[in-house]
Design a protein around this motif. Structure first.
Motif, PDB file in Angstrom:
ATOM      1  N   GLY A 122       0.824  -1.209   0.000  1.00  0.00           N
ATOM      2  CA  GLY A 122       0.000   0.000   0.000  1.00  0.00           C
ATOM      3  C   GLY A 122       0.858   1.258   0.000  1.00  0.00           C
ATOM      4  O   GLY A 122       2.050   1.228   0.299  1.00  0.00           O
ATOM      5  N   GLU A 123       0.228   2.363  -0.318  1.00  0.00           N
ATOM      6  CA  GLU A 123       0.955   3.628  -0.490  1.00  0.00           C
ATOM      7  C   GLU A 123       1.636   4.086   0.797  1.00  0.00           C
ATOM      8  O   GLU A 123       2.805   4.484   0.787  1.00  0.00           O
ATOM      9  N   LEU A 124       0.916   4.051   1.927  1.00  0.00           N
ATOM     10  CA  LEU A 124       1.486   4.513   3.190  1.00  0.00           C
ATOM     11  C   LEU A 124       2.646   3.620   3.617  1.00  0.00           C
ATOM     12  O   LEU A 124       3.694   4.109   4.072  1.00  0.00           O
ATOM     13  N   TYR A 125       2.476   2.315   3.457  1.00  0.00           N
ATOM     14  CA  TYR A 125       3.526   1.370   3.824  1.00  0.00           C
ATOM     15  C   TYR A 125       4.787   1.613   2.991  1.00  0.00           C
ATOM     16  O   TYR A 125       5.900   1.677   3.535  1.00  0.00           O
ATOM     17  N   GLU A 126       4.622   1.754   1.691  1.00  0.00           N
ATOM     18  CA  GLU A 126       5.771   1.962   0.819  1.00  0.00           C
ATOM     19  C   GLU A 126       6.473   3.279   1.126  1.00  0.00           C
ATOM     20  O   GLU A 126       7.708   3.365   1.077  1.00  0.00           O
ATOM     21  N   LYS A 127       5.700   4.292   1.467  1.00  0.00           N
ATOM     22  CA  LYS A 127       6.294   5.582   1.823  1.00  0.00           C
ATOM     23  C   LYS A 127       7.108   5.455   3.110  1.00  0.00           C
ATOM     24  O   LYS A 127       8.202   6.034   3.236  1.00  0.00           O
ATOM     25  N   MET A 128       6.593   4.706   4.077  1.00  0.00           N
ATOM     26  CA  MET A 128       7.328   4.506   5.317  1.00  0.00           C
ATOM     27  C   MET A 128       8.640   3.768   5.063  1.00  0.00           C
ATOM     28  O   MET A 128       9.690   4.141   5.608  1.00  0.00           O
ATOM     29  N   VAL A 129       8.586   2.735   4.238  1.00  0.00           N
ATOM     30  CA  VAL A 129       9.800   1.990   3.888  1.00  0.00           C
ATOM     31  C   VAL A 129      10.833   2.913   3.268  1.00  0.00           C
ATOM     32  O   VAL A 129      12.016   2.914   3.642  1.00  0.00           O
ATOM     33  N   ASP A 130      10.414   3.746   2.316  1.00  0.00           N
ATOM     34  CA  ASP A 130      11.335   4.671   1.655  1.00  0.00           C
ATOM     35  C   ASP A 130      11.904   5.686   2.640  1.00  0.00           C
ATOM     36  O   ASP A 130      13.096   6.028   2.580  1.00  0.00           O
ATOM     37  N   ASP A 131      11.091   6.172   3.548  1.00  0.00           N
ATOM     38  CA  ASP A 131      11.560   7.155   4.522  1.00  0.00           C
ATOM     39  C   ASP A 131      12.537   6.540   5.518  1.00  0.00           C
ATOM     40  O   ASP A 131      13.466   7.210   5.983  1.00  0.00           O
ATOM     41  N   ILE A 132      12.347   5.271   5.866  1.00  0.00           N
ATOM     42  CA  ILE A 132      13.297   4.600   6.752  1.00  0.00           C
ATOM     43  C   ILE A 132      14.661   4.499   6.076  1.00  0.00           C
ATOM     44  O   ILE A 132      15.708   4.670   6.708  1.00  0.00           O
ATOM     45  N   VAL A 133      14.659   4.241   4.774  1.00  0.00           N
ATOM     46  CA  VAL A 133      15.908   4.155   4.017  1.00  0.00           C
ATOM     47  C   VAL A 133      16.586   5.523   3.918  1.00  0.00           C
ATOM     48  O   VAL A 133      17.803   5.645   4.091  1.00  0.00           O
ATOM     49  N   PRO A 264      21.664   0.298  -0.533  1.00  0.00           N
ATOM     50  CA  PRO A 264      22.803  -0.121  -1.374  1.00  0.00           C
ATOM     51  C   PRO A 264      23.967  -0.645  -0.532  1.00  0.00           C
ATOM     52  O   PRO A 264      24.223  -0.158   0.565  1.00  0.00           O
ATOM     53  N   ASP A 265      24.644  -1.641  -1.050  1.00  0.00           N
ATOM     54  CA  ASP A 265      25.843  -2.211  -0.414  1.00  0.00           C
ATOM     55  C   ASP A 265      25.590  -2.709   0.999  1.00  0.00           C
ATOM     56  O   ASP A 265      26.492  -2.707   1.849  1.00  0.00           O
ATOM     57  N   LEU A 266      24.384  -3.149   1.284  1.00  0.00           N
ATOM     58  CA  LEU A 266      24.087  -3.658   2.623  1.00  0.00           C
ATOM     59  C   LEU A 266      24.884  -4.926   2.914  1.00  0.00           C
ATOM     60  O   LEU A 266      25.250  -5.177   4.071  1.00  0.00           O
ATOM     61  N   ASP A 267      25.172  -5.712   1.874  1.00  0.00           N
ATOM     62  CA  ASP A 267      25.935  -6.941   2.090  1.00  0.00           C
ATOM     63  C   ASP A 267      27.297  -6.666   2.702  1.00  0.00           C
ATOM     64  O   ASP A 267      27.792  -7.418   3.547  1.00  0.00           O
ATOM     65  N   LYS A 268      27.911  -5.531   2.321  1.00  0.00           N
ATOM     66  CA  LYS A 268      29.218  -5.168   2.865  1.00  0.00           C
ATOM     67  C   LYS A 268      29.107  -4.802   4.348  1.00  0.00           C
ATOM     68  O   LYS A 268      29.972  -5.151   5.156  1.00  0.00           O
ATOM     69  N   ARG A 269      28.045  -4.098   4.709  1.00  0.00           N
ATOM     70  CA  ARG A 269      27.831  -3.726   6.114  1.00  0.00           C
ATOM     71  C   ARG A 269      27.612  -4.979   6.967  1.00  0.00           C
ATOM     72  O   ARG A 269      28.209  -5.117   8.046  1.00  0.00           O
ATOM     73  N   LEU A 270      26.770  -5.872   6.479  1.00  0.00           N
ATOM     74  CA  LEU A 270      26.490  -7.099   7.223  1.00  0.00           C
ATOM     75  C   LEU A 270      27.744  -7.958   7.367  1.00  0.00           C
ATOM     76  O   LEU A 270      27.951  -8.610   8.402  1.00  0.00           O
ATOM     77  N   GLU A 271      28.583  -7.958   6.344  1.00  0.00           N
ATOM     78  CA  GLU A 271      29.833  -8.715   6.401  1.00  0.00           C
ATOM     79  C   GLU A 271      30.776  -8.134   7.450  1.00  0.00           C
ATOM     80  O   GLU A 271      31.430  -8.882   8.197  1.00  0.00           O
ATOM     81  N   LYS A 272      30.834  -6.814   7.555  1.00  0.00           N
ATOM     82  CA  LYS A 272      31.670  -6.168   8.572  1.00  0.00           C
ATOM     83  C   LYS A 272      31.193  -6.515   9.976  1.00  0.00           C
ATOM     84  O   LYS A 272      31.996  -6.784  10.877  1.00  0.00           O
TER      85      LYS A 272
END
Length: 285
Positions: A122-133, A264-272
Motif C-alpha cells: 500500500g501507499e502509506l507502507y511503501e512511503k514509510m519503507v522509503d523514509d526509513i531508508v 545499497p551495499d548492505l551486504d558489505k555492512r552485514l559482512e563487517k
C-alpha cells in the motif's frame, strides 16, 4: 457490506439496543452482552449462547443484525474497544475464572498474523519503507508496554543503518527534540492499548513541530489516527492477561526486510558486522 467500526462502547450499546428490538432472543442477548461485555472477549460464541440460554446460531445472527459478519467479527471489534478500559487486575480475574483455552488464544494470534498479507504494502507502507531508508536519523518513540517493541526494532535497524535511537518518557531525549532537524529526522512510534496519554500528546506535539511520523496502532479509531498521524493498523490479541505482540513483531521484521532491499551495499555492512562478531567471539560456539 461496509466494515463496521464503532469508536466507543456507547455506540456499540446503541447498536445492540436497536438489534434487540427485533426479537425476545436478541433482547436477552443484548442484556447479557451489555452487562458482561468486559468478559465477552474471553468467551467463545458457544459459551455466550450457553450463558444466555439461546442457540449459537442466534448469537451469530444477532451480531449480523448489528452489521458484523458474525460473532468472530463482533468479538474482534469488541476486543479492540474493551482493551482501552480493561485494567490488569480485571484481566487477571477474567482469565483466572474464564474458560478461554490456550489454543483459542493461539488461533486468534494466528489469524492476526495472516492479516499481515493485506497490511504489508500500500501507499502509506511503501512511503514509510522509503523514509526509513532515506532518513538521516531515526527516533523510535513509545511508552509503557508499547515501548517493549522498540529494542527489537532498534536491534534490527542497527544491522541495516546508523543513527537509530530509542526515546521514552523516562529518557533524556524525550524533551530534547527541539535540537533535531525536522527535515532529516524520522519518528516511528508504537501505540497500542492501553494508550499512553504522554505518548499521544508527545506525538501530537512533534507533528505540530513538523516532524515526519509513522505510528503502528491497533484500530482505525485509535488516538494516533484521530490525531491524523500516518498510522498502520496492526491487530493484537488481548484475550490473555497481557497483550500478545507477535503480530507487530512480525510486521516490524517483514517491514525491515523490505527496507533492506533498498539499501545499497548492505551486504558489505552485514559482512563487517559478522567479521567483528567473529573476531571478538560475540556468539557461543
Amino acid at each position: 457490506m461496509e466494515k463496521i467500526e464503532y469508536s466507543n462502547i456507547e455506540e456499540l450499546f446503541h447498536a445492540m439496543a436497536k438489534a434487540a428490538s427485533e426479537s425476545a432472543t436478541y433482547k436477552k442477548l443484548a442484556f447479557y452482552l451489555e452487562k458482561e461485555y468486559r468478559k465477552i472477549i474471553f468467551m467463545t460464541a458457544e459459551e455466550v449462547a450457553k450463558n444466555c440460554g439461546v442457540s449459537q446460531g442466534s448469537v451469530s445472527r444477532f451480531c449480523m443484525v448489528m452489521g458484523f459478519k458474525g460473532y468472530s467479527d463482533f468479538y474482534k471489534h469488541l476486543q479492540k474497544i474493551v482493551t482501552e478500559e480493561l485494567t490488569a487486575p480485571q484481566r487477571y480475574q477474567y482469565t483466572k475464572s474464564g474458560e478461554k483455552k490456550i489454543d483459542d488464544i493461539l488461533l486468534k494470534e494466528t489469524d492476526n498474523i495472516r492479516e499481515l498479507t493485506t497490511i504489508l504494502g500500500g501507499e502509506l507502507y511503501e512511503k514509510m519503507v522509503d523514509d526509513i531508508v532515506a532518513a538521516e536519523k531515526i527516533f523510535l518513540v513509545s511508552a509503557r508496554m508499547s515501548a517493549t517493541l522498540l529494542p527489537y526494532m532498534k536491534y534490527l535497524l542497527d544491522k541495516l543503518r546508523d543513527q537509530v535511537e530509542i526515546v521514552t518518557p523516562d529518557s533524556n531525549g524525550w524533551n530534547r527534540f527541539y535540537l533535531e532537524d525536522q527535515e532529516r529526522t524520522l519518528i516511528i512510534s508504537t501505540c497500542f492499548p492501553r494508550y499512553s496519554k504522554a505518548l499521544v500528546n508527545k506525538l501530537i506535539e512533534l507533528k505540530e513541530e513538523g516532524f515526519r511520523i509513522y505510528a503502528m496502532t491497533d484500530r482505525r479509531v485509535s488516538p494516533t489516527i484521530q490525531a491524523e498521524i500516518p498510522s498502520i493498523v496492526i491487530p493484537i490479541t488481548t484475550t490473555s492477561i497481557f497483550d500478545l505482540y507477535s503480530t507487530p513483531m512480525a510486521f516490524i521484521n517483514l517491514t525491515l526486510r523490505d527496507v533492506s532491499k533498498k539499501i545499497p551495499d548492505l551486504d558489505k555492512r552485514l559482512e563487517k558486522i559478522e567479521n567483528y562478531d567473529n573476531k571478538y567471539g560475540v556468539f557461543y560456539r
